[in-house]
Design a protein around this motif. Structure first.
Motif, PDB file in Angstrom:
ATOM      1  N   GLY A  31       0.793  -1.228   0.000  1.00 44.76           N
ATOM      2  CA  GLY A  31       0.000   0.000   0.000  1.00 44.76           C
ATOM      3  C   GLY A  31       0.824   1.276   0.000  1.00 44.76           C
ATOM      4  N   THR A  32       2.129   1.159   0.226  1.00 45.43           N
ATOM      5  CA  THR A  32       2.987   2.343   0.209  1.00 45.43           C
ATOM      6  C   THR A  32       3.087   2.861  -1.219  1.00 45.43           C
ATOM      7  OG1 THR A  32       4.257   1.500   2.071  1.00 45.43           O
ATOM      8  CG2 THR A  32       5.308   3.205   0.731  1.00 45.43           C
ATOM      9  N   PRO A  33       2.771   4.134  -1.417  1.00 47.43           N
ATOM     10  CA  PRO A  33       2.820   4.673  -2.783  1.00 47.43           C
ATOM     11  C   PRO A  33       4.185   4.463  -3.425  1.00 47.43           C
ATOM     12  CG  PRO A  33       1.796   6.249  -1.303  1.00 47.43           C
ATOM     13  CD  PRO A  33       2.357   5.138  -0.451  1.00 47.43           C
ATOM     14  N   GLY A  34       4.150   4.131  -4.694  1.00 44.18           N
ATOM     15  CA  GLY A  34       5.384   3.937  -5.452  1.00 44.18           C
ATOM     16  C   GLY A  34       5.136   4.235  -6.909  1.00 44.18           C
ATOM     17  N   LYS A  35       6.202   4.473  -7.622  1.00 48.90           N
ATOM     18  CA  LYS A  35       6.078   4.805  -9.046  1.00 48.90           C
ATOM     19  C   LYS A  35       5.786   3.572  -9.888  1.00 48.90           C
ATOM     20  CE  LYS A  35      10.140   6.812  -8.833  1.00 48.90           C
ATOM     21  NZ  LYS A  35      11.408   7.385  -9.242  1.00 48.90           N
ATOM     22  N   GLU A  36       6.291   2.431  -9.477  1.00 48.21           N
ATOM     23  CA  GLU A  36       6.217   1.224 -10.296  1.00 48.21           C
ATOM     24  C   GLU A  36       5.062   0.308  -9.882  1.00 48.21           C
ATOM     25  OE1 GLU A  36       8.079   1.040 -12.853  1.00 48.21           O
ATOM     26  OE2 GLU A  36       9.604   2.519 -12.364  1.00 48.21           O
ATOM     27  N   VAL A  37       4.494  -0.368 -10.854  1.00 51.06           N
ATOM     28  CA  VAL A  37       3.448  -1.362 -10.616  1.00 51.06           C
ATOM     29  C   VAL A  37       4.114  -2.648 -10.122  1.00 51.06           C
ATOM     30  CG1 VAL A  37       1.693  -2.807 -11.732  1.00 51.06           C
ATOM     31  CG2 VAL A  37       1.895  -0.395 -12.339  1.00 51.06           C
ATOM     32  N   LEU A  38       3.535  -3.266  -9.101  1.00 50.69           N
ATOM     33  CA  LEU A  38       4.002  -4.557  -8.586  1.00 50.69           C
ATOM     34  C   LEU A  38       3.277  -5.640  -9.385  1.00 50.69           C
ATOM     35  CD1 LEU A  38       3.652  -3.699  -4.790  1.00 50.69           C
ATOM     36  CD2 LEU A  38       5.681  -3.452  -6.242  1.00 50.69           C
ATOM     37  N   ASP A  39       3.947  -6.219 -10.363  1.00 49.76           N
ATOM     38  CA  ASP A  39       3.296  -7.091 -11.341  1.00 49.76           C
ATOM     39  C   ASP A  39       3.819  -8.515 -11.245  1.00 49.76           C
ATOM     40  OD1 ASP A  39       1.854  -8.064 -13.482  1.00 49.76           O
ATOM     41  OD2 ASP A  39       3.073  -7.049 -15.003  1.00 49.76           O
ATOM     42  N   GLU A  40       3.111  -9.344 -10.505  1.00 54.77           N
ATOM     43  CA  GLU A  40       3.478 -10.759 -10.394  1.00 54.77           C
ATOM     44  C   GLU A  40       2.614 -11.539 -11.373  1.00 54.77           C
ATOM     45  OE1 GLU A  40       4.132 -14.201  -7.044  1.00 54.77           O
ATOM     46  OE2 GLU A  40       4.440 -12.090  -6.551  1.00 54.77           O
ATOM     47  N   ARG A  41       3.270 -12.143 -12.342  1.00 53.64           N
ATOM     48  CA  ARG A  41       2.590 -12.882 -13.414  1.00 53.64           C
ATOM     49  C   ARG A  41       2.687 -14.363 -13.110  1.00 53.64           C
ATOM     50  NH1 ARG A  41       5.506  -9.433 -18.267  1.00 53.64           N
ATOM     51  NH2 ARG A  41       4.911  -7.384 -17.433  1.00 53.64           N
ATOM     52  N   ILE A  42       1.531 -14.973 -12.874  1.00 47.98           N
ATOM     53  CA  ILE A  42       1.518 -16.374 -12.453  1.00 47.98           C
ATOM     54  C   ILE A  42       0.931 -17.270 -13.531  1.00 47.98           C
ATOM     55  CG2 ILE A  42       1.317 -15.746 -10.011  1.00 47.98           C
ATOM     56  CD1 ILE A  42      -1.638 -16.762 -10.213  1.00 47.98           C
ATOM     57  N   GLU A  43       1.233 -18.551 -13.379  1.00 44.61           N
ATOM     58  CA  GLU A  43       0.589 -19.619 -14.125  1.00 44.61           C
ATOM     59  C   GLU A  43       0.035 -20.572 -13.073  1.00 44.61           C
ATOM     60  OE1 GLU A  43       3.277 -21.610 -16.782  1.00 44.61           O
ATOM     61  OE2 GLU A  43       4.231 -19.724 -17.330  1.00 44.61           O
ATOM     62  N   PHE A  44      -1.157 -21.089 -13.315  1.00 49.39           N
ATOM     63  CA  PHE A  44      -1.698 -22.063 -12.380  1.00 49.39           C
ATOM     64  C   PHE A  44      -1.184 -23.447 -12.743  1.00 49.39           C
ATOM     65  CE2 PHE A  44      -4.690 -18.652 -11.593  1.00 49.39           C
ATOM     66  CZ  PHE A  44      -4.796 -18.713 -10.215  1.00 49.39           C
TER      67      PHE A  44
END
Length: 150
Positions: A81-94
């Motif tokens: 929740g801490t503001p940041g410039k970058e998107v936290l993007d975790e790309r998963i496969e099931f």
């Protein structure tokens, strides 16, 4: 005999249908976690977890010893929740999803990006519990590495 065969076929069909419904709910909960991370939505993030959830990561110390680090849910939510410039993007496969009543296990290989920059990859192992008809994440342990990623 036909009636017995029909009953068995009905029960098997119902069991497969129930498994599909559970897998959809499990995937929705896990996807909610990663969607909330990308949007930094702490309300949706908190909602994905059971109240007593545990987060752990398997890593290595500087001398190469395997370590297991535990992070509090509150600390994780605060950091997301801490503001940041970058998107936290975790790309998963099931990978595999296993269900036994109110308990589920899901294996999800992933690649993590900070914005468009690759950071690391690994595997998440989720344990979920069905509480009041809704799947919640009870436990996550993951691996993290920079090599051997697809």
């Amino acid at each position: 005999m036909k009636a017995l065969f029909g009953l068995i076929l009905t029960l098997v069909s119902f069991s497969a249908w129930a498994q599909t419904i559970d897998e959809t709910g499990i995937k929705n909960t896990i996807n909610q976690l990663f969607s909330a991370m990308r949007s930094r939505d702490t309300v949706q993030l908190r909602d994905a977890f059971a109240f007593t959830a545990v987060l752990q990561t398997i890593g290595r110390s500087k001398d190469g010893t395997t370590l297991v680090r535990t992070e509090s849910i509150d600390g994780f939510i605060k950091s997301v929740g801490t503001p940041g410039k970058e998107v936290l993007d975790e790309r998963i496969e099931f990978g595999s999803i296993l269900v036994d009543g109110p308990l589920a296990s899901a294996w999800t290989p992933y690649q993590f990006y900070l914005g468009s920059q690759f950071s690391h990859c690994g595997v998440n192992s989720f344990q979920l519990v069905k509480l009041n008809g809704t799947w919640k994440i009870q436990y996550i342990i993951d691996t993290r590495r920079k090599e051997g990623c697809r």
